[in-house]
Design an enzyme around this catalytic site. Sequence first.
Site, short mmCIF file in Angstrom:
data_model
loop_
_atom_site.label_atom_id
_atom_site.label_comp_id
_atom_site.label_asym_id
_atom_site.label_seq_id
_atom_site.Cartn_x
_atom_site.Cartn_y
_atom_site.Cartn_z
N ASP A 207 0.83 -1.21 0.00
CA ASP A 207 0.00 0.00 0.00
C ASP A 207 0.87 1.26 0.00
O ASP A 207 1.82 1.37 0.79
CB ASP A 207 -0.88 0.04 1.26
CG ASP A 207 -1.73 -1.20 1.44
OD1 ASP A 207 -1.28 -2.30 1.08
OD2 ASP A 207 -2.85 -1.07 1.96
N HIS A 209 -1.11 4.41 -0.50
CA HIS A 209 -2.17 5.25 0.08
C HIS A 209 -1.92 6.75 -0.06
O HIS A 209 -1.99 7.49 0.93
CB HIS A 209 -2.36 4.90 1.55
CG HIS A 209 -3.32 3.76 1.75
ND1 HIS A 209 -4.61 3.76 1.25
CD2 HIS A 209 -3.17 2.57 2.39
CE1 HIS A 209 -5.21 2.63 1.59
NE2 HIS A 209 -4.36 1.88 2.26
N ASP A 236 -4.09 -0.53 -3.32
CA ASP A 236 -4.23 0.61 -2.40
C ASP A 236 -3.21 1.71 -2.70
O ASP A 236 -2.46 2.15 -1.83
CB ASP A 236 -4.13 0.14 -0.94
CG ASP A 236 -5.42 -0.53 -0.47
OD1 ASP A 236 -6.26 -0.88 -1.32
OD2 ASP A 236 -5.59 -0.73 0.75
N ASP A 239 -6.42 6.93 -1.68
CA ASP A 239 -7.20 7.13 -0.45
C ASP A 239 -6.29 7.40 0.75
O ASP A 239 -5.12 7.00 0.79
CB ASP A 239 -8.11 5.93 -0.12
CG ASP A 239 -9.38 5.92 -0.96
OD1 ASP A 239 -9.76 6.98 -1.48
OD2 ASP A 239 -10.00 4.85 -1.08
N ARG A 240 -6.87 8.07 1.73
CA ARG A 240 -6.24 8.43 3.00
C ARG A 240 -5.17 9.50 2.83
O ARG A 240 -5.32 10.62 3.30
CB ARG A 240 -5.70 7.20 3.73
CG ARG A 240 -6.79 6.19 4.11
CD ARG A 240 -6.23 5.13 5.05
NE ARG A 240 -7.20 4.09 5.34
CZ ARG A 240 -8.10 4.12 6.32
NH1 ARG A 240 -8.17 5.19 7.08
NH2 ARG A 240 -8.91 3.12 6.50
N ASN A 268 -8.38 -3.16 -2.22
CA ASN A 268 -9.74 -2.87 -1.78
C ASN A 268 -10.05 -1.38 -1.82
O ASN A 268 -11.22 -0.98 -1.77
CB ASN A 268 -9.99 -3.43 -0.36
CG ASN A 268 -9.19 -2.73 0.71
OD1 ASN A 268 -7.96 -2.68 0.62
ND2 ASN A 268 -9.84 -2.19 1.71
N HIS A 269 -9.02 -0.53 -1.94
CA HIS A 269 -9.27 0.91 -2.08
C HIS A 269 -9.32 1.37 -3.52
O HIS A 269 -9.50 2.56 -3.77
CB HIS A 269 -8.23 1.72 -1.29
CG HIS A 269 -8.57 1.85 0.16
ND1 HIS A 269 -9.27 2.91 0.68
CD2 HIS A 269 -8.34 1.01 1.19
CE1 HIS A 269 -9.44 2.74 1.98
NE2 HIS A 269 -8.87 1.59 2.32
N HIS A 317 -3.67 -8.52 -3.13
CA HIS A 317 -3.74 -7.46 -2.11
C HIS A 317 -4.14 -8.00 -0.74
O HIS A 317 -3.49 -7.70 0.26
CB HIS A 317 -4.73 -6.37 -2.54
CG HIS A 317 -4.80 -5.26 -1.55
ND1 HIS A 317 -3.78 -4.35 -1.39
CD2 HIS A 317 -5.74 -4.93 -0.63
CE1 HIS A 317 -4.09 -3.50 -0.42
NE2 HIS A 317 -5.27 -3.83 0.06
N ARG A 367 -12.15 -6.77 10.50
CA ARG A 367 -12.63 -5.59 9.77
C ARG A 367 -14.14 -5.57 9.62
O ARG A 367 -14.73 -4.53 9.31
CB ARG A 367 -12.03 -5.58 8.35
CG ARG A 367 -10.54 -5.57 8.29
CD ARG A 367 -10.07 -5.78 6.86
NE ARG A 367 -8.64 -5.95 6.75
CZ ARG A 367 -7.77 -4.95 6.60
NH1 ARG A 367 -8.21 -3.71 6.54
NH2 ARG A 367 -6.47 -5.18 6.52
N HIS A 394 -2.24 -4.80 2.43
CA HIS A 394 -3.56 -4.63 3.06
C HIS A 394 -3.53 -4.28 4.53
O HIS A 394 -4.51 -3.75 5.05
CB HIS A 394 -4.36 -5.92 2.84
CG HIS A 394 -5.83 -5.83 3.11
ND1 HIS A 394 -6.61 -4.75 2.77
CD2 HIS A 394 -6.70 -6.73 3.68
CE1 HIS A 394 -7.86 -4.97 3.12
NE2 HIS A 394 -7.95 -6.16 3.67
#
Length: 464
Positions: A207, A209, A236, A239-240, A268-269, A317, A367, A394
């Site tokens: 990731d 991100h 990923d 995002d964030r 997943n993002h 991922h 999660r 992840h």
Amino acid sequence: MGSSLAEATELKNKGNDAFKKQDWPEAVEWYTRAIEAYGKEPSFYTNRAQDANKAIELDPSNVKAYYRRASANTAILHHREALEDWKLVVKKAPGDATAKIRKTECEKIVKRDAFLKAIEVEDAPSAAEGLDVEHMAVDPSYDGAKLGKEMTLEFIEDMIERFKNGKKLARKYVFQIILAVMDIVKKEPTMVEVDIDGGQEITVCGDTHGQYFDLMEIFRLAGKPTEEHMFLFNGDFVDRGSWSTEIALLLYAYKWLYPTRFFLNRGNHETDDMNRMYGFEGECRAKYTERVFKLFSESFSALPLATLIGKKYFVLHGGLFSDDKVTLDDVRKLDRFKQRQPGQSGLMMEMLWTDPQTQPGRGPSKRGVGLQFGPDVTKRFCETNNLEAIIRSHEVRMEGYEVEHDGKCITVFSAPHYCDSTGNKGAFIKIDPEYKLKFTQFDAVPHPNIKPMAYASNGLQGLI
């Protein structure tokens, strides 16, 4: 199980100490031990949001437990369930201003989701329809390198510097890059298979991100992509972090330049619901246009879900599956174009969302989405498919990576000091022609004073 409440409280306090040091995995470990030592104390369960249900079962008036469950459901985008709990929290604690804000934001999101569902069209036209990129003008004031019909290293080097300096690309070039890469990845199989020949290597990153300046540190330490130096980014990208468009565009530019040497797995993002909540949609709108987000969304849904390196390392991922019968052939045959978004079940969802656990077998996900798989599951999968190991991302790892399940499950996470709050290292893995793994850890580097989640839905600003 015979431990006293006092002994269990001491374990919980060690978890609190780890939490203050932002060592989340250690905190969860201590909280878990406290619960195992004395399972009748509701407050122990409120420290792990996924256990809020048990806390409520033990004490139905526990406001903190409802608050944690609402936060957990908000974070995994179960907004209707979250809203019910936010309403309860506000009712039980009318003076809690934060809870009131979260409730209001959650109500807005539930209404927005209902509206989007109502206008959803199954076979909606592509966002590229009617987009005449070829005749689109570039503003005369644009001071960057020009992009023709093919990507060039000169253009990439220029965009790297532009992004470092807070500048954007011309919108025409943004459209060109996304459309070119969408065309490339649509032709790739669901599981890309790559071998490492003599004189080559591949660097596997987890990731990122939206942490653009840390991506620059990866390229400084590992070297930039070339024909001989392949890269795989394991989902990923966005995002964030608040430089998600910069990362996505740069990775896409390299994919266009080196289509058979630079690889991207979906995470997943790279999905609509996460992008709407965790910042990427808002960032695309703020820096470019809504149409840019829609094109990225289409391209994300076309990305491969896994990469098989040298028939030895299965890279995806999230992780493994709910059924031991699933093999690499099932992944090869998976039609990822049947559904653009992963949904709540099925192989695609599991590939993007699952996590390893230390105990054997399978368990519920911490999660609230997907599941967890134990070392025996990993061992059987690797033996059935003649693999050395699976490589996944992840999850934050404080050291940047972790080798578990007797060496068969490797997690790599490449966003150091995640969200400017976690204190973790980042890492990447180099794999040579002998298929030996070399791990490199690195620390976060300074970045401009823009906070993580700057473009996220307001309801998530405090849920990083």
